[in-house]
Design a protein around this motif. Structure first.
Motif, PDB file in Angstrom:
ATOM      1  N   PHE B 205     -74.207 -80.929  12.271  1.00  0.00           N
ATOM      2  CA  PHE B 205     -74.695 -79.595  11.907  1.00  0.00           C
ATOM      3  C   PHE B 205     -75.865 -79.662  10.936  1.00  0.00           C
ATOM      4  O   PHE B 205     -76.115 -78.732  10.195  1.00  0.00           O
ATOM      5  N   LEU B 206     -76.542 -80.802  10.956  1.00  0.00           N
ATOM      6  CA  LEU B 206     -77.648 -81.009  10.017  1.00  0.00           C
ATOM      7  C   LEU B 206     -78.716 -79.925  10.120  1.00  0.00           C
ATOM      8  O   LEU B 206     -79.458 -79.685   9.181  1.00  0.00           O
ATOM      9  N   ASP B 207     -78.807 -79.295  11.274  1.00  0.00           N
ATOM     10  CA  ASP B 207     -79.885 -78.313  11.480  1.00  0.00           C
ATOM     11  C   ASP B 207     -79.418 -76.881  11.218  1.00  0.00           C
ATOM     12  O   ASP B 207     -80.155 -75.945  11.448  1.00  0.00           O
ATOM     13  N   LYS B 208     -78.166 -76.737  10.752  1.00  0.00           N
ATOM     14  CA  LYS B 208     -77.642 -75.387  10.507  1.00  0.00           C
ATOM     15  C   LYS B 208     -77.534 -75.122   9.007  1.00  0.00           C
ATOM     16  O   LYS B 208     -77.055 -75.972   8.273  1.00  0.00           O
ATOM     17  N   PRO B 209     -77.960 -73.935   8.580  1.00  0.00           N
ATOM     18  CA  PRO B 209     -77.832 -73.620   7.152  1.00  0.00           C
ATOM     19  C   PRO B 209     -76.361 -73.557   6.736  1.00  0.00           C
ATOM     20  O   PRO B 209     -75.499 -73.184   7.530  1.00  0.00           O
ATOM     21  N   ASN B 210     -76.111 -73.926   5.491  1.00  0.00           N
ATOM     22  CA  ASN B 210     -74.738 -73.956   4.987  1.00  0.00           C
ATOM     23  C   ASN B 210     -74.371 -72.603   4.383  1.00  0.00           C
ATOM     24  O   ASN B 210     -75.020 -72.099   3.473  1.00  0.00           O
ATOM     25  N   LEU B 211     -73.275 -72.076   4.888  1.00  0.00           N
ATOM     26  CA  LEU B 211     -72.766 -70.775   4.457  1.00  0.00           C
ATOM     27  C   LEU B 211     -72.416 -70.772   2.984  1.00  0.00           C
ATOM     28  O   LEU B 211     -72.537 -69.773   2.289  1.00  0.00           O
ATOM     29  N   ARG B 212     -71.932 -71.917   2.507  1.00  0.00           N
ATOM     30  CA  ARG B 212     -71.418 -71.982   1.140  1.00  0.00           C
ATOM     31  C   ARG B 212     -72.486 -72.356   0.115  1.00  0.00           C
ATOM     32  O   ARG B 212     -72.167 -72.556  -1.054  1.00  0.00           O
ATOM     33  N   LEU B 213     -73.722 -72.448   0.558  1.00  0.00           N
ATOM     34  CA  LEU B 213     -74.791 -72.804  -0.378  1.00  0.00           C
ATOM     35  C   LEU B 213     -75.039 -71.631  -1.330  1.00  0.00           C
ATOM     36  O   LEU B 213     -75.451 -70.557  -0.917  1.00  0.00           O
ATOM     37  N   SER B 214     -74.775 -71.854  -2.617  1.00  0.00           N
ATOM     38  CA  SER B 214     -74.903 -70.768  -3.581  1.00  0.00           C
ATOM     39  C   SER B 214     -76.352 -70.605  -4.026  1.00  0.00           C
ATOM     40  O   SER B 214     -77.199 -71.455  -3.763  1.00  0.00           O
ATOM     41  N   GLU B 215     -76.593 -69.501  -4.709  1.00  0.00           N
ATOM     42  CA  GLU B 215     -77.944 -69.256  -5.223  1.00  0.00           C
ATOM     43  C   GLU B 215     -78.342 -70.339  -6.229  1.00  0.00           C
ATOM     44  O   GLU B 215     -79.478 -70.780  -6.268  1.00  0.00           O
ATOM     45  N   GLU B 216     -77.364 -70.749  -7.046  1.00  0.00           N
ATOM     46  CA  GLU B 216     -77.670 -71.794  -8.045  1.00  0.00           C
ATOM     47  C   GLU B 216     -78.091 -73.084  -7.349  1.00  0.00           C
ATOM     48  O   GLU B 216     -79.022 -73.757  -7.779  1.00  0.00           O
ATOM     49  N   ALA B 217     -77.372 -73.403  -6.275  1.00  0.00           N
ATOM     50  CA  ALA B 217     -77.701 -74.637  -5.556  1.00  0.00           C
ATOM     51  C   ALA B 217     -79.100 -74.530  -4.950  1.00  0.00           C
ATOM     52  O   ALA B 217     -79.869 -75.488  -4.960  1.00  0.00           O
ATOM     53  N   PRO B 554     -74.996 -79.777  -0.208  1.00  0.00           N
ATOM     54  CA  PRO B 554     -75.867 -79.819   0.978  1.00  0.00           C
ATOM     55  C   PRO B 554     -76.317 -78.427   1.436  1.00  0.00           C
ATOM     56  O   PRO B 554     -75.520 -77.496   1.464  1.00  0.00           O
ATOM     57  N   ALA B 555     -77.564 -78.340   1.762  1.00  0.00           N
ATOM     58  CA  ALA B 555     -78.109 -77.065   2.243  1.00  0.00           C
ATOM     59  C   ALA B 555     -77.830 -76.909   3.728  1.00  0.00           C
ATOM     60  O   ALA B 555     -78.086 -75.863   4.307  1.00  0.00           O
ATOM     61  N   TRP B 556     -77.312 -77.980   4.338  1.00  0.00           N
ATOM     62  CA  TRP B 556     -76.992 -77.945   5.760  1.00  0.00           C
ATOM     63  C   TRP B 556     -75.473 -77.967   5.894  1.00  0.00           C
ATOM     64  O   TRP B 556     -74.765 -78.437   4.999  1.00  0.00           O
ATOM     65  N   ALA B 557     -74.999 -77.431   7.008  1.00  0.00           N
ATOM     66  CA  ALA B 557     -73.552 -77.376   7.198  1.00  0.00           C
ATOM     67  C   ALA B 557     -73.019 -78.783   7.466  1.00  0.00           C
ATOM     68  O   ALA B 557     -73.703 -79.611   8.067  1.00  0.00           O
ATOM     69  N   LEU B 564     -73.848 -71.145   8.811  1.00  0.00           N
ATOM     70  CA  LEU B 564     -74.251 -69.766   8.582  1.00  0.00           C
ATOM     71  C   LEU B 564     -74.826 -69.232   9.892  1.00  0.00           C
ATOM     72  O   LEU B 564     -75.858 -69.680  10.355  1.00  0.00           O
ATOM     73  N   GLU B 565     -74.095 -68.297  10.522  1.00  0.00           N
ATOM     74  CA  GLU B 565     -74.530 -67.805  11.826  1.00  0.00           C
ATOM     75  C   GLU B 565     -75.783 -66.954  11.684  1.00  0.00           C
ATOM     76  O   GLU B 565     -75.871 -66.102  10.802  1.00  0.00           O
ATOM     77  N   ASP B 566     -76.686 -67.222  12.554  1.00  0.00           N
ATOM     78  CA  ASP B 566     -77.925 -66.454  12.533  1.00  0.00           C
ATOM     79  C   ASP B 566     -77.835 -65.399  13.628  1.00  0.00           C
ATOM     80  O   ASP B 566     -77.959 -65.697  14.814  1.00  0.00           O
ATOM     81  N   ASN B 567     -77.582 -64.165  13.224  1.00  0.00           N
ATOM     82  CA  ASN B 567     -77.387 -63.114  14.210  1.00  0.00           C
ATOM     83  C   ASN B 567     -78.595 -62.197  14.333  1.00  0.00           C
ATOM     84  O   ASN B 567     -78.494 -61.099  14.868  1.00  0.00           O
ATOM     85  N   SER B 568     -79.695 -62.659  13.813  1.00  0.00           N
ATOM     86  CA  SER B 568     -80.870 -61.805  13.888  1.00  0.00           C
ATOM     87  C   SER B 568     -81.292 -61.637  15.348  1.00  0.00           C
ATOM     88  O   SER B 568     -80.953 -62.451  16.214  1.00  0.00           O
ATOM     89  N   ALA B 569     -82.001 -60.586  15.601  1.00  0.00           N
ATOM     90  CA  ALA B 569     -82.425 -60.272  16.962  1.00  0.00           C
ATOM     91  C   ALA B 569     -83.228 -61.439  17.531  1.00  0.00           C
ATOM     92  O   ALA B 569     -83.059 -61.827  18.696  1.00  0.00           O
ATOM     93  N   GLU B 570     -84.027 -62.036  16.651  1.00  0.00           N
ATOM     94  CA  GLU B 570     -84.904 -63.094  17.124  1.00  0.00           C
ATOM     95  C   GLU B 570     -84.082 -64.283  17.617  1.00  0.00           C
ATOM     96  O   GLU B 570     -84.358 -64.870  18.664  1.00  0.00           O
ATOM     97  N   ALA B 571     -83.016 -64.598  16.833  1.00  0.00           N
ATOM     98  CA  ALA B 571     -82.184 -65.737  17.190  1.00  0.00           C
ATOM     99  C   ALA B 571     -81.447 -65.468  18.498  1.00  0.00           C
ATOM    100  O   ALA B 571     -81.315 -66.357  19.348  1.00  0.00           O
ATOM    101  N   LEU B 572     -80.989 -64.236  18.666  1.00  0.00           N
ATOM    102  CA  LEU B 572     -80.275 -63.906  19.892  1.00  0.00           C
ATOM    103  C   LEU B 572     -81.202 -64.001  21.098  1.00  0.00           C
ATOM    104  O   LEU B 572     -80.819 -64.468  22.163  1.00  0.00           O
ATOM    105  N   ARG B 573     -82.423 -63.581  20.881  1.00  0.00           N
ATOM    106  CA  ARG B 573     -83.373 -63.634  21.976  1.00  0.00           C
ATOM    107  C   ARG B 573     -83.573 -65.095  22.398  1.00  0.00           C
ATOM    108  O   ARG B 573     -83.577 -65.416  23.565  1.00  0.00           O
TER     109      ARG B 573
END
Lengths: 314, 577
Positions: B205-217, B554-557, B564-573
């Motif tokens: 999942f190296l290419d996926k953003p990590n859901l648990r990445l906090s603002e501090e991180a 890690p900033a990646w999952a 972190l699911e990307d549900n934006s319209a662009e991603a769905l397209r």
């Protein structure tokens, strides 16, 4: 003629306040036990309920050390170091409050500087008897120490002051003096039997002591000396005194909460139990502040030359 | 500058180490960096930079341990001493006379810190080579000198640590992030990364953003000069599922974007991959010789063939299994690895009936027991690698040097040990050979965990030879090994020894005492036993003391749930069209 270094080996001149003061001189005091006068009756062991210590609670003690004897051919002078310090008990904590260290030259007329050490002059009072020069010099050093102690104690305000040795200074507030060794006898023979039956935490009734115009109340108390029953009962005795003023009876009862709790343990301290714990700590601190004996001796030896040069013709 | 204490006089102060007494409310901890100024009329001013490696408090002058009870009860006055031992990291200028007891000690911050850790020396004629490597305890950025990583002055990284406390793989991926995106590495866009995923599916999942990445991180990443983003250009490759007709990647948690990899028989023969199936080469020298011989025979056999199946002309009909087919020239088509094994068995041992002998040009004068041993091993490997080496479909082996992706993750987790050995050995030898021939200019970083398996200290294997080659010659060829293992003591000395950068995560107590970790001062070895998650001890050649380094989350999952699911319209397209 110039002062020259006579001797650096003065270990026999060293002593601490309590031992020296409670030694021989006390025995010569005003005709005890003949003038024995009890302040409490009947003559039997007394206990008291524990009471909290008053705060602030000060302990004052001093040390002295002869460091060198000088000679100019006719006279002797003693270079020595005296120190006094106070610890205070406050809010459940015992801490070092203050220490003072002075170097004095007993028998000198002018200050003497040797390397970084400066000895203040302390002229002898009157010419000593020829055979007793060293004793007189030592007595001078002891006076310097007592003076320093009293000066320090005088500056402590409020609370209760506990001093090592007989009570000498005049103080506004309450003061307790304790004497660790018992060369002087205060009790008639028939009353002395009580001393050997005292149990730890018990005291004798108070009796009156007069010294140099000072009225004092005094009593013996027994310190714990583990293991109990091995050493003779006298070895745990402490004589305590306080000026005959205010509520001295309450102080006598307080002393039973105070001294047994602060008695030192024979495993840790050869002077146990009378050498009280905070005072033992204070003494260690004082000897630290006085500097290492070896280092001082070496400084003195190294500066012998400047000794004669500075004091040329002195 | 914050004054923290003075140099002690009771203990010896030397140019390389001294003790500090901490004053008042001062705070001095392990790893804090300090600076002391010394002066001598003949030399002038000298500054000592150092790191605290021991701190202690004690009641001074008390001779009995039980005195502390009296002190607590308030019965004796005590003097509390707070002292620290400092190991000098640097003296500027290099005049090795001791500092004076009583000299003031200051906390090293900013410029002083850079001097203490030789950051000022981390540069070359083209600019800074300070590669962000995490954070120091004080919160300042820790750097390592890139030139000791990219092969200029040194190369390779070795990471030790027990598994499960997020040190080895996490730190390796963090280092990659820093290498690829900090812009310290020149031509980072040309660098390629080959990552082996040995356990679970952590690296898928190296290419996926990590859901648990906090603002501090995220802020921490920014302070390191790195974007708080997952890896941008990653290709995921997994072995195909066993026993299925189609070629589907054998993964469970990640369903999209993973390609299956395998070799076809012709590639297997042409590239000479047979030795990587024999991991115990050293056990039988005759067998080793036979393996080399058969490898060569296969290579010649496959010459000019296109695959995926291997065509052989010398397998008489009577011996053939039923499903074998022929090409138009009457040659037999080997369509699976087991076909190949049967063919080799025939060539080496003769017909199955037991009459006759093997082909003399194949057996290379080896005694029958050797031939039988060879065949036995080969047969038992069919189950392990049959799905990796196949003749039914054009091969698609991972090739980190081709294609447009920068990071190539090769999954090994589901493979048998023999399969893992085969994949690692084949890929590394192929990659190294290409770099040797100069077929790719950029640098290649290889991340491999469980080095103790691939380059064990006491055994020989073809894979160990490749790893040794990389360790010893790789840095000049631009192949950098970021190796990891639980226990460095079980890995070939030369592989560990050639790593310029050493990283230690949490260690087992017995392991920490082994000579492999002697480069760590005692206090670090002790601390290696209790290192928390996200912290490592970093050692690099220029700095005489190791650094305790914390690296960001890690900033990646690292697993499905973290994506972190990307549900934006662009991603769905993108997904649907």
């Amino acid at each position: 003629m110039a002062w020259r270094l006579y001797s650096l080996d003065l270990s026999r001149l060293e002593g601490t306040a309590g031992e020296v003061l409670s030694g021989a001189p006390e025995g010569a005091e005003e005709g005890y036990p003949a003038s024995f006068q009890p302040l409490e009756e009947p003559w039997e062991a007394r206990r008291a309920d524990p009471v909290p210590w008053p705060e602030p609670l000060y302990f004052v003690d001093g040390r002295e050390r002869g460091e060198a004897v000088l000679s100019d051919g006719r006279r002797l002078a003693l270079l020595g170091c005296v120190a006094a310090g106070a610890v205070v008990y406050q809010q459940g904590n015992m801490r070092l409050l203050e220490t003072r260290v002075r170097r004095v030259g007993v028998g000198l007329e002018e200050a003497l500087r040797l390397g970084e050490l400066v000895y203040e002059p302390l002229p002898l009072e009157g010419p000593p008897s020829p055979g007793d020069v060293l004793t007189a010099l030592q007595e001078g050093l002891r006076k310097a120490r007592t003076l320093l102690e009293e000066k320090l104690a005088g500056a402590l305000a409020g609370g209760l002051l506990v001093v090592d040795g007989p009570v000498r200074l005049r103080r506004q507030g309450p003061v307790l003096g304790y004497i660790k060794t018992h060369w002087a006898r205060y009790l008639p023979e028939d009353r002395e039997a009580l001393l050997s039956t005292l149990k730890p935490g018990e005291r004798t009734p108070m009796f009156r002591v007069r010294r140099k115009g000072q009225e004092l109340a005094s009593w013996y108390l027994r310190l714990p000396l583990p293991p109990e029953g091995v050493r003779p009962p006298e070895s745990g005795l402490l004589r305590v005194e306080t000026p005959l003023q205010g509520d001295f009876g309450a102080l006598a009862d307080l002393s039973l909460s105070l001294f047994p709790a602060l008695a030192s343990h024979p495993v840790k301290d050869p002077r146990a139990p009378q050498n009280l714990l905070p005072v033992g700590g204070l003494e260690r601190e004082l000897s630290r502040r006085m500097g290492s004996r070896e280092v001082v001796a070496r400084i003195l030896a190294r500066h012998q030359d400047s000794l004669s040069a500075d004091q040329g013709g002195g | 500058m914050e004054r923290i204490g003075v140099v002690l006089g009771r203990r010896e102060a030397t140019p390389l180490e001294f003790w500090v007494g901490v004053e008042g409310e001062g705070l001095l901890r392990l790893d804090d960096l300090v600076v002391v100024e010394g002066f001598h009329p003949k030399v002038g001013k000298v500054r000592y930079f150092g790191m605290v490696d021991l701190v202690a408090k004690a009641h001074e002058g008390e001779s009995f341990d039980t005195d502390v009870f009296l002190a607590v009860q308030g019965k004796i006055p005590v003097s509390l001493a707070y002292v620290a031992h400092v190991s000098v990291t640097r003296i500027v200028p290099e005049e090795f006379f001791p500092p004076d007891p009583g000299s003031a000690v200051y906390l090293a911050r900013e410029e002083d810190l850079e001097l203490a850790l030789y950051y000022d020396a981390m540069k070359n004629q083209r600019g800074s080579t300070k590669l962000p490597a995490g954070f120091l305890k004080s919160g300042e950025v820790a750097y390592l000198n890139l030139e000791f990583l990219n092969g200029v002055k040194g190369g390779h990284v070795n990471i030790s640590g027990i598994s499960g406390v997020a040190a080895k793989t996490s730190y390796a991926t963090f280092l990659l992030k820093s290498l690829l995106e900090s812009e310290v590495l020149e031509e980072a866009h040309q660098a390629r990364v080959l990552l082996f995923n040995v356990k679970g599916e952590d690296l898928l999942f190296l290419d996926k953003p990590n859901l648990r990445l906090s603002e501090e991180a995220k802020e921490e990443y920014r302070r390191l000069g790195l974007p708080p983003t997952p890896f941008g250009s990653v290709r995921f490759l997994a072995p195909p599922k066993k026993g299925e007709e189609g070629i589907l990647p054998d993964v469970e948690t990640r369903l999209e974007g993973v390609k299956a990899y395998h070799w076809d028989l012709v590639q297997f023969a042409q590239k000479g991959l047979l030795p990587f199936l024999f991991t115990d080469k050293g056990a039988l020298t005759n067998l080793g010789f036979l393996v080399a011989h058969v490898t060569e025979k296969l290579r010649r056999l496959a010459e000019g063939q296109k695959g995926p199946h291997l065509l052989v002309a010398d397998w008489p009909g009577g011996e053939l299994p039923e499903d074998i087919t022929f090409d138009d020239l009457g040659r037999v088509r080997l369509k699976s690895f087991s076909d190949l094994v049967r063919y080799l068995e025939y060539k080496l041992l003769g017909p199955e009936t037991g009459e006759g002998e093997g082909d003399r040009t194949w057996v290379a004068r080896q005694a029958r027991p050797t031939l039988e041993a060879f065949v036995r091993r080969l047969r038992s490997s069919v189950e392990n690698v049959g799905h990796l080496i196949r003749g039914d479909r054009k091969g698609n082996p991972p090739d980190p040097l081709s294609g447009s992706h920068q990071v190539h993750v090769v999954d090994l987790a589901k493979l048998s040990p023999q399969g893992q050995m085969f994949v690692v050995g084949s890929l590394l030898s192929d990659l190294f050979a290409k770099k040797e021939r100069g077929q790719y200019r950029g640098r290649v970083f290889v991340v491999l965990d469980e080095l103790n398996k691939y380059a064990p200290r006491d055994e020989e294997s073809p894979i160990k030879d490749v790893l040794l080659d990389i360790a010893e010659r790789g840095r000049s060829l631009g192949v950098i090994l970021i190796g990891a293992q639980q226990t460095a003591s079980e890995v070939e000395r030369r592989v560990v020894g050639n790593a310029a950068i050493r990283v230690v995560g949490r260690l087992d107590a017995a392991e920490a005492e082994r000579p492999e970790y002697r480069y760590l001062p005692t206090s670090f070895r002790q601390r290696a036993l209790i290192l928390p998650q996200g912290m490592v001890i970093l050692h690099q050649p220029e700095i005489p003391v190791p650094l305790l380094v914390r690296f960001p989350f890690p900033a990646w999952a690292t697993k499905r749930e973290e994506v972190l699911e990307d549900n934006s319209a662009e991603a769905l397209r993108r997904e649907f069209f």
